[in-house]
Design a protein around this motif. Structure first.
Motif, PDB file in Angstrom:
ATOM      1  N   UNK A  88      45.316  38.995  19.720  1.00 44.45           N
ATOM      2  CA  UNK A  88      45.253  39.856  18.661  1.00 44.45           C
ATOM      3  C   UNK A  88      46.355  38.652  17.802  1.00 44.45           C
ATOM      4  N   UNK A  89      46.276  37.503  18.652  1.00 51.34           N
ATOM      5  CA  UNK A  89      47.782  36.381  17.596  1.00 51.34           C
ATOM      6  C   UNK A  89      46.929  35.517  17.564  1.00 51.34           C
ATOM      7  N   UNK A  90      46.176  34.822  18.496  1.00 57.47           N
ATOM      8  CA  UNK A  90      45.156  33.623  18.126  1.00 57.47           C
ATOM      9  C   UNK A  90      43.948  33.551  18.774  1.00 57.47           C
ATOM     10  N   UNK A  91      43.471  32.743  18.184  1.00 57.27           N
ATOM     11  CA  UNK A  91      42.065  32.376  18.199  1.00 57.27           C
ATOM     12  C   UNK A  91      41.145  32.123  19.677  1.00 57.27           C
ATOM     13  N   UNK A  92      40.777  33.299  20.345  1.00 53.98           N
ATOM     14  CA  UNK A  92      40.255  32.648  21.230  1.00 53.98           C
ATOM     15  C   UNK A  92      39.249  31.660  21.244  1.00 53.98           C
TER      16      UNK A  92
END
Length: 259
Positions: free
Chosen positions: A97-101
């Motif tokens: 929700x807050x970091x890039x996969x």
């Protein structure tokens, strides 16, 4: 605040810091990029994030505590690296929700697995945040260290309780929800698809040595640091370490870190 690059604080962080810095140096050489993207889950006030930013890397810190993130922002500004450190509120469960996969060269997961509802999910999310070639730095509380500490404090019943408890807890008043063995941590890393590059025992002796001795005996701190470093890689000492550090590597990093 603790800083892994400063001698006194390094009693608790030296082993992890050296392993992590070496791993990042290898990634710099392998990628040809001097600046790496690092994700620090549960990074709090920046004990690792700020020193990593001082090395020139970009660090994203994910932490559920607004107070910790405020301290991170202030510390990064004081150190002149606020342009390389970004703090966002979140946790391991809702990491993306807050970091890039798949957006990071390295992911730190320090002191997180003890508190999440599902440690396996926490590791899987950390691994999913890595680029195809990347490294995971995993640090968690060790079962054996807690058992030894309770026993040496004379709390023999609590030591036995921790030894037999599925989560390694010594009683209702134990502030740590879960502890691990080296075998459990390596299994989590391998199950998430990584190769275990190294396992180290952290704070094998540091928590057992009286602080007054380290602070007043000439040369004691340096000698203790060297002892910790020498014992860290020996499997015989993993079972009594306060913390355990596992370095996980994606399959693509194998054979690329040649100097």
């Amino acid at each position: 605040m603790s800083d892994p690059s400063r001698p006194r604080a390094s009693l608790r962080t030296a082993v992890v810091w050296e392993v992590l810095r070496d791993a990042l140096d290898r990634r710099v050489k392998a990628t040809g990029r001097p600046v790496l993207d690092v994700l620090d889950t549960g990074g709090g006030s920046g004990n690792f994030a700020v020193p990593l930013a001082r090395l020139g890397h970009h660090v994203t810190v994910v932490d559920p505590s607004p107070n910790a993130l405020f301290a991170l922002e202030r510390r990064a500004a004081e150190e002149g690296v606020d342009d390389r450190v970004r703090g966002v509120q979140g946790d391991a469960h809702g990491l993306f929700d807050v970091a890039e996969r798949g957006g990071y060269d390295a992911v730190l997961c320090h002191g997180v697995l003890e508190y999440v509802d599902d440690p396996a999910e926490g590791v899987r999310n950390a691994v999913a945040a890595l680029r195809p070639e990347g490294v995971l730095s995993l640090l968690a509380a060790g079962l054996g260290g807690a058992v030894l500490a309770r026993a040496l404090a004379g709390h023999f019943t609590e030591a036995r309780q921790a030894l037999g408890d599925p989560d390694g807890r010594w009683g209702a008043g134990d502030p740590v929800p879960r502890r691990f063995t080296a075998e459990q941590l390596t299994a989590l890393v391998e199950s998430a698809g990584l190769t275990v590059g190294a396992v180290h025992g952290v704070r094998v002796f540091a928590d057992l040595v009286p602080g007054v001795l380290v602070d007043t005996e000439p040369g004691a701190l340096d000698a203790l640091l060297k002892l910790e470093a020498a014992a860290a890689e020996l499997p015989a000492f993993h079972s009594v370490a306060t913390q355990l550090h596992v370095l996980g590597e994606t399959r693509g990093t194998q054979g690329t870190d040649v100097t």
